[in-house]
Design a protein around this motif. Structure first.
Motif, PDB file in Angstrom:
ATOM      1  N   ASP A   4      25.441  32.189  37.679  1.00  0.00           N
ATOM      2  CA  ASP A   4      24.609  32.832  38.699  1.00  0.00           C
ATOM      3  C   ASP A   4      24.779  34.349  38.647  1.00  0.00           C
ATOM      4  O   ASP A   4      23.812  35.105  38.797  1.00  0.00           O
ATOM      5  CB  ASP A   4      24.986  32.294  40.076  1.00  0.00           C
TER       6      ASP A   4
ATOM      7  N   GLU B 162      23.799  32.894  46.698  1.00  0.00           N
ATOM      8  CA  GLU B 162      23.932  33.796  47.858  1.00  0.00           C
ATOM      9  C   GLU B 162      25.366  33.863  48.372  1.00  0.00           C
ATOM     10  O   GLU B 162      25.637  33.667  49.558  1.00  0.00           O
ATOM     11  CB  GLU B 162      22.981  33.363  48.984  1.00  0.00           C
TER      12      GLU B 162
ATOM     13  N   PRO C 268      28.218  35.454  49.992  1.00  0.00           N
ATOM     14  CA  PRO C 268      28.215  36.606  50.906  1.00  0.00           C
ATOM     15  C   PRO C 268      29.452  37.489  50.684  1.00  0.00           C
ATOM     16  O   PRO C 268      30.536  37.202  51.172  1.00  0.00           O
ATOM     17  CB  PRO C 268      28.229  35.953  52.290  1.00  0.00           C
TER      18      PRO C 268
ATOM     19  N   VAL D 162      32.509  30.797  49.813  1.00  0.00           N
ATOM     20  CA  VAL D 162      31.280  30.038  49.625  1.00  0.00           C
ATOM     21  C   VAL D 162      31.600  28.549  49.750  1.00  0.00           C
ATOM     22  O   VAL D 162      32.612  28.080  49.220  1.00  0.00           O
ATOM     23  CB  VAL D 162      30.635  30.348  48.254  1.00  0.00           C
TER      24      VAL D 162
ATOM     25  N   THR E 153      21.235  33.191  43.363  1.00  0.00           N
ATOM     26  CA  THR E 153      20.713  31.942  43.916  1.00  0.00           C
ATOM     27  C   THR E 153      21.698  31.305  44.880  1.00  0.00           C
ATOM     28  O   THR E 153      21.309  30.719  45.886  1.00  0.00           O
ATOM     29  CB  THR E 153      20.396  30.967  42.767  1.00  0.00           C
TER      30      THR E 153
ATOM     31  N   TRP F  31      26.557  41.732  51.127  1.00  0.00           N
ATOM     32  CA  TRP F  31      25.636  41.591  50.001  1.00  0.00           C
ATOM     33  C   TRP F  31      25.602  40.121  49.608  1.00  0.00           C
ATOM     34  O   TRP F  31      26.603  39.578  49.139  1.00  0.00           O
ATOM     35  CB  TRP F  31      26.096  42.455  48.836  1.00  0.00           C
ATOM     36  N   LYS F  32      24.473  39.469  49.851  1.00  0.00           N
ATOM     37  CA  LYS F  32      24.287  38.073  49.445  1.00  0.00           C
ATOM     38  C   LYS F  32      23.511  38.076  48.140  1.00  0.00           C
ATOM     39  O   LYS F  32      22.299  38.314  48.146  1.00  0.00           O
ATOM     40  CB  LYS F  32      23.543  37.282  50.521  1.00  0.00           C
ATOM     41  N   ALA F  33      24.202  37.819  47.076  1.00  0.00           N
ATOM     42  CA  ALA F  33      23.596  37.967  45.762  1.00  0.00           C
ATOM     43  C   ALA F  33      23.346  36.624  45.105  1.00  0.00           C
ATOM     44  O   ALA F  33      24.070  35.656  45.330  1.00  0.00           O
ATOM     45  CB  ALA F  33      24.499  38.817  44.864  1.00  0.00           C
TER      46      ALA F  33
ATOM     47  N   GLU G  14      21.559  36.676  37.887  1.00  0.00           N
ATOM     48  CA  GLU G  14      20.985  37.310  39.069  1.00  0.00           C
ATOM     49  C   GLU G  14      21.501  38.717  39.358  1.00  0.00           C
ATOM     50  O   GLU G  14      20.843  39.480  40.064  1.00  0.00           O
ATOM     51  CB  GLU G  14      21.253  36.433  40.297  1.00  0.00           C
ATOM     52  N   TYR G  15      22.664  39.088  38.827  1.00  0.00           N
ATOM     53  CA  TYR G  15      23.240  40.384  39.187  1.00  0.00           C
ATOM     54  C   TYR G  15      22.872  41.502  38.208  1.00  0.00           C
ATOM     55  O   TYR G  15      23.070  42.679  38.531  1.00  0.00           O
ATOM     56  CB  TYR G  15      24.774  40.307  39.236  1.00  0.00           C
TER      57      TYR G  15
END
Length: 292
Positions: free
Chosen positions: A204, A154, A156, A182, A152, A148-150, A208-209
């Protein structure tokens, strides 16, 4: 041509000279000089002068335009030496660009890595790419088996555990314990700006989540150690609403761990408000982190 003497009276004396023999034609006379071309009159002269002056003016104008173009374009190219070399592109990862690695700690001495933590016990989840391991839990927790790349950044997330807490119109909602690595520093960096990287990752996660808008109740936001490794830990409770979703809040934690590599280990834990009986997992799993 033959010669013979010829006598002539000149001033009372005789003299001799060259004469043409009889029967020989005389030399042709010189051709007449052609008349000089008439000089142009007033109107023609003025037209010729105007053409000369026009050519000079055009040359001056062209030279001026060339100088102007050199001045305008000089910052981008050099017409006499080729294009100027462009500055090198910044190919560093986004976190390395936003958070350059510190050369020294605030006290002026190089960052010292903490001593080793006590050995881990019990069943473990091992993330060899991130460089950490942490506690594994029994049912209802299941092994995470996807990537799961979540967000901005991303991040992994390849390793961890999860279980579905509810199914709604937007899909499945999960409780999760996920880890990943990361890029967060230059290749030659020996340490990370943990506070900067941690705040970037936590921001982030929130943006984003989760459903937007949401409100955040900060619970913990600090530099600490996890398993003897330098780390930044953010814990917070988010409140939100989404159509069809029963959960309206969630207890979450984000840990950024310096494992001595250009990549940082990320550990993300989330417990929906519908399953608060598992809130203890947040602190428990953070305390169980160990380096590989």
């Amino acid at each position: 041509m033959s010669e013979r003497n010829a006598w002539s009276r000149s001033g009372g004396a005789w003299s001799s000279g060259m004469v043409t023999a009889s029967g020989v034609p005389p030399l042709a006379p010189d051709p007449p000089t052609p008349p000089e071309a008439p000089r142009p009159g007033g109107p023609e002269r003025r037209r010729r002068q105007l053409r000369i002056f026009g050519g000079i003016a055009a040359g001056i104008l062209a030279a001026g335009l060339a100088v102007l173009l050199i001045v305008i374009l000089g910052a981008e190219s050099n017409p006499f030496g080729g294009d100027k070399a462009a500055g090198p592109a910044d190919l560093r990862p986004p976190l390395a660009q936003a958070c350059p690695a510190p050369a020294e700690s605030p006290g002026g001495a190089p960052t010292q890595r903490p001593s080793a933590a006590p050995p881990a016990t019990g069943e473990r989840t091992t993330d060899s790419e991130a460089g950490i391991s942490y506690r594994r839990y029994g049912a209802p927790w299941q092994v995470w088996d996807t990537v799961w790349k979540a967000g901005t950044l991303e991040v992994p997330y390849r390793v961890g555990q999860h279980f579905v807490t509810e199914v709604y119109s937007g899909g499945e909602y999960h409780a999760s314990i996920l880890s990943g690595a990361v890029p967060a520093a230059d290749n030659d960096a020996v340490s990370l700006d943990l506070e900067c990287v941690g705040r970037q990752v936590a921001a982030d996660v929130r943006a984003e989540y989760y459903p937007q808008p949401n409100t955040m109740e900060p619970l913990r936001d600090e530099v600490t150690t996890l398993g003897g490794l330098p780390a930044w830990v953010s814990e917070f409770r988010l409140r939100f609403e989404a159509n069809g979703l029963t959960a309206t809040e969630e207890l979450s934690a984000v840990a950024v761990i310096d494992v001595g590599k250009p990549t940082a280990a990320i550990l993300y834990v989330s417990i929906p408000g519908t399953h608060k009986q598992f809130d203890y997992v947040v602190e428990d799993v953070l305390n169980s982190v160990r380096p590989l």
